[in-house]
Design a protein around this motif. Structure first.
Motif: not given
Length: 298
Positions: A242-259, A268-279
């Motif tokens: 998703g990040i590489k599909n938007h080369p001109g856009r910036s994302f906040v690690v803690g709040s934007d990546l889950r989306g 939505d993909c499974g985010l049950d095991f994706v916590c802030d530390f994982t991101l």
């Protein structure tokens, strides 16, 4: 110039740390401390069982007391009672010695032994690197800087005196340029290990450019790629895509990546095991390898 990197491994508790293992180890330790429970069990045609009514199968009449096992060895009623008496004494001792507090203490001891063993290896690596790459202390740096400054002041005084003798015009003051430091260079680095060490949950990241990816030199024989757990693979790979599909856009690690964790159907993909530390770990690895770049203003 090679710099050491800091890695944190999150270990999922396995059977080594479960109740069954810790409890059974404690039971064995307690029972082996008593001579009675270290003796071989008198099962079979031995003196203790003969007196208790044990017999070998195949006999006849009233001598056939008790039951027979598959090996043709009978265990008499008296022998079974002997075992049950031993077990009662063992259970009484275990109730007294094996408690919640003792199990917790044993588990903490297992942790400390594991960490101490691992610390020896890690400390050796750190000490070897420090010995091979000595760095001057801050005090030595300050002394060297002050000495250079004193020498420069002496040269300036001599030059000003010579100019005053040659001309009556006052010397013109020249603006001093700020020295270029290593910190300034580090601030301009957006990929690689140095940049990855600065990534936080509030950091902005973006897709890296081809030149930025090529600037990250890989060790000889080491492949460029991520190693992730199976439970988080789908979500993290979809975030990277998703990040590489938007080369001109910036994302906040803690709040934007889950989306960005979407599958091909947009769900939505499974985010049950994706916590802030994982991101955070994922973003740092991507920046270190050059897959993502840190936005300097973040």
């Amino acid at each position: 110039h090679r710099c050491p990197s800091f890695h944190v491994t999150v270990a999922i508790a396995t059977h080594d740390w479960c109740l069954a293992t810790v409890f059974s180890e404690s039971v064995r330790e307690v029972l082996k401390g008593v001579d009675e429970f270290r003796m071989a069990l008198p099962i079979g045609p031995c003196e203790e069982y003969e007196k208790s009514g044990t017999r070998r199968s195949g006999g006849s009449g009233d001598d056939n007391v008790g039951s027979s096992d598959g090996d043709g060895v009978g265990v008499g009623v008296g022998g079974r009672a002997f075992l049950e008496e031993q077990m009662e004494r063992a259970f009484a001792l275990l109730r007294e010695r094996v408690t919640g507090a003792s199990l917790e203490q044993r588990l903490r001891w297992k942790y400390s032994v594991h960490n101490a063993r691992a610390d020896v290896c890690r400390r050796a690596v750190v000490e070897d690197y420090a010995a091979a790459n000595p760095r001057p202390s801050k005090k030595r740096k300050m002394l060297a800087t002050n000495e250079c400054a004193d020498e420069a002041d002496d040269d300036d005084d001599d030059e000003e005196s010579a100019n005053a003798d040659a001309s009556s015009e006052p010397p013109q003051s020249q603006p001093q340029s700020q020295p270029h430091t290593e910190d300034d260079e580090a601030d301009s680095i957006v990929v690689g290990p140095k940049a990855a060490s600065k990534v936080r949950l509030e950091t902005l990241v973006r897709a890296s450019t081809p030149s930025e990816r090529e600037s990250v030199a890989m060790e000889e024989g080491k492949l460029r790629g991520l190693t992730v757990r199976e439970e988080t693979h789908g979500a993290l790979m979809s975030i990277l895509a998703g990040i590489k599909n938007h080369p001109g856009r910036s994302f906040v690690v803690g709040s934007d990546l889950r989306g960005l964790a979407k599958n091909d159907e947009g769900d939505d993909c499974g985010l049950d095991f994706v916590c802030d530390f994982t991101l955070l770990s994922f973003a740092r690895c991507c920046v270190e390898l050059g897959a993502l770049a840190m936005v300097c203003d973040s």
